[in-house]
Scaffold this active site. Sequence first.
Site, PDB file in Angstrom:
ATOM      1  CE  LYS A   1       2.302   4.324   2.115  1.00  0.00           C
ATOM      2  NZ  LYS A   1       3.455   4.574   2.790  1.00  0.00           N
TER       3      LYS A   1
ATOM      4  CG  ASP B   1       6.940   5.260  -1.423  1.00  0.00           C
ATOM      5  OD1 ASP B   1       7.067   6.270  -2.261  1.00  0.00           O
ATOM      6  OD2 ASP B   1       6.788   5.498  -0.292  1.00  0.00           O
TER       7      ASP B   1
ATOM      8  CE  LYS C   1      10.351   4.851  -0.354  1.00  0.00           C
ATOM      9  NZ  LYS C   1      10.303   5.352   1.058  1.00  0.00           N
TER      10      LYS C   1
ATOM     11  CG  ASP D   1       4.581   2.139   0.732  1.00  0.00           C
ATOM     12  OD1 ASP D   1       4.540   2.048   2.077  1.00  0.00           O
ATOM     13  OD2 ASP D   1       4.807   3.244   0.383  1.00  0.00           O
TER      14      ASP D   1
ATOM     15  CG  ASP E   1       9.918   8.644   0.369  1.00  0.00           C
ATOM     16  OD1 ASP E   1       9.005   7.925   0.008  1.00  0.00           O
ATOM     17  OD2 ASP E   1      10.947   8.130   0.973  1.00  0.00           O
TER      18      ASP E   1
ATOM     19  CD  GLU F   1       4.170   7.441  -0.174  1.00  0.00           C
ATOM     20  OE1 GLU F   1       5.222   8.150   0.084  1.00  0.00           O
ATOM     21  OE2 GLU F   1       3.911   6.064  -0.057  1.00  0.00           O
TER      22      GLU F   1
ATOM     23  NE  ARG G   1       3.393  11.501   6.307  1.00  0.00           N
ATOM     24  CZ  ARG G   1       4.417  11.346   7.200  1.00  0.00           C
ATOM     25  NH1 ARG G   1       4.981  12.637   7.750  1.00  0.00           N
ATOM     26  NH2 ARG G   1       5.316  10.400   7.363  1.00  0.00           N
TER      27      ARG G   1
HETATM   28 ZN    ZN Z   1       7.247   7.212   0.727  1.00  0.00          ZN
HETATM   29 ZN    ZN Z   2       5.104   5.096   1.097  1.00  0.00          ZN
END
Ligand code: ZN
Ligand code: ZN
Length: 496
Positions: A266, A271, A278, A289, A348, A350, A352
């Site tokens: 990832k 993010d 967030k 991230d 959020d 995201e 996956r």
């Molecule tokens: Zn996220």
């Molecule tokens: Zn993330």
Amino acid sequence: MDIRVRQGNIAEAAADAVIVNLFEGVTQPGGATGAVDEKIGGLIRKIIAAGEFKGKLNETAVLHVDGAPFRKVVVVGLGKQAEFSAERVRQVSASALKAAAKGNVKTVATIVHGAGIGGMDAELAAQCVAEGSLLGAYRYDKYKSKSNDNGGDGVQELVILEWSGDKLDAVERGVARGKILADATNFARDLVNAPSNELTPSVLAQRAQAMAEEFGLECEILDRAAMEKLGMGALLGVAKGSAEEPKLVFLRYRGADGDPVALVGKGVTFDTGGISLKPAQGMGAMTSDMAGAAAVLGAMRAIAQLRPRQHVIAVAACVENMPSGTAQKPGDVVRAMTGKTIEIDNTDAEGRLILADAVAYAESQGAHTIVDVATLTGACVIALGKLYTGLVANDDALADAILAAGAKAGERYARLPADPEYKEQYKSDIADIKNTGGREAGAITGGLIISEFIENARWAHLDIAGTSTSDKDRHYLVKGATGVAVRTLAEFVAGL
Ligand code: ZN
Ligand code: ZN
């Protein structure tokens, strides 16, 4: 810091500082430590007798001496002899080097902890000395006008001294391997520590490409148009809100053996949460991230040099998750590369989504085993804290192989259950699935959603949300990025 191996006697080493060791409870040092003690008039015995040094794990004593070819001696505690391990060699190597590096120290000589009285295999012990030293000396000071002198960065040369000529070859091999693993980890740490205004998805892809060229890996970068052609609607949906172009990095190491194992990471370079924004507090940490992508790239860097038999591919999904007038919204439905549709419940979640297309792409390239790495869920941090990486897998042998590789690397993994009943949590009324499974068992459902996009390959998922960064300096961990999973993945592939 350069590392060199030489044959010789530590008591005669010409260096600014020398490092020796002691097991807990030993009052009469023997071996190399005993030889140095003789040289400096029994000072080590004196601090033991005075109760100033007990030999506890990572305890250090610094002695300033005259009349020796060195001016400083560092004694590091190995802890109890019965609990001695390769991981402890890494830790004490870092602790000792930090103590040795204080002040104007340029050259340090060390013995191979564990190879003598410890009775450990000399190659493994030497590997761990090199690994621990290089990991512990790591600093991210690129944006500091003045580099801060908190130890390690001033040392230019670490000489690893081995007394026995019989063990010298093994020590050389171990140091070479340790250097490869530590340098790859520090490469990943640099990527994770980089702020997101420097490290955009395009820059992350460029760094991957430069690394691939340097170490002889095949590399292909898929841009938005290429991903659209492949139908990667889940990944592209996340990228919609950002002005930064998404990139999918594909690397290949051609080992001798047939179908590839895939490492998938990832790479969300920042993010914000997207429209499901967030809170401001702590959002700055979301620059890391992309630690999963960094881990995969670091592992490939090591694999390219270790040259295992196994054929390996890597996929890093690089995007930025931003809120804007073009961003995807809760309630939207996207179609992934496999054709499966996903209702966006929370923008959020995201990671996956981008991994859904990344693992499908890896399988389309022939992968029979897929390991994904991601800073996926806060739920995993709540469950395991910052000590253990969460492991979710659909195959027991694969999970066991990851646990074993982690033990070798000194990285801790805890396997979470993955019973099919958990899948009920992310059923959607309007699409095939939705992208969240609610608060309960969030680390498990997050992982299982990724597995929905794999047809046949065996799969393991490493949730490094807690372990990818460290809050403080602790032996070879340095505050900031840890580079977790680089060494585990390299060991895993080497062990296949
Ligand atoms: Zn996220
Ligand atoms: Zn993330």
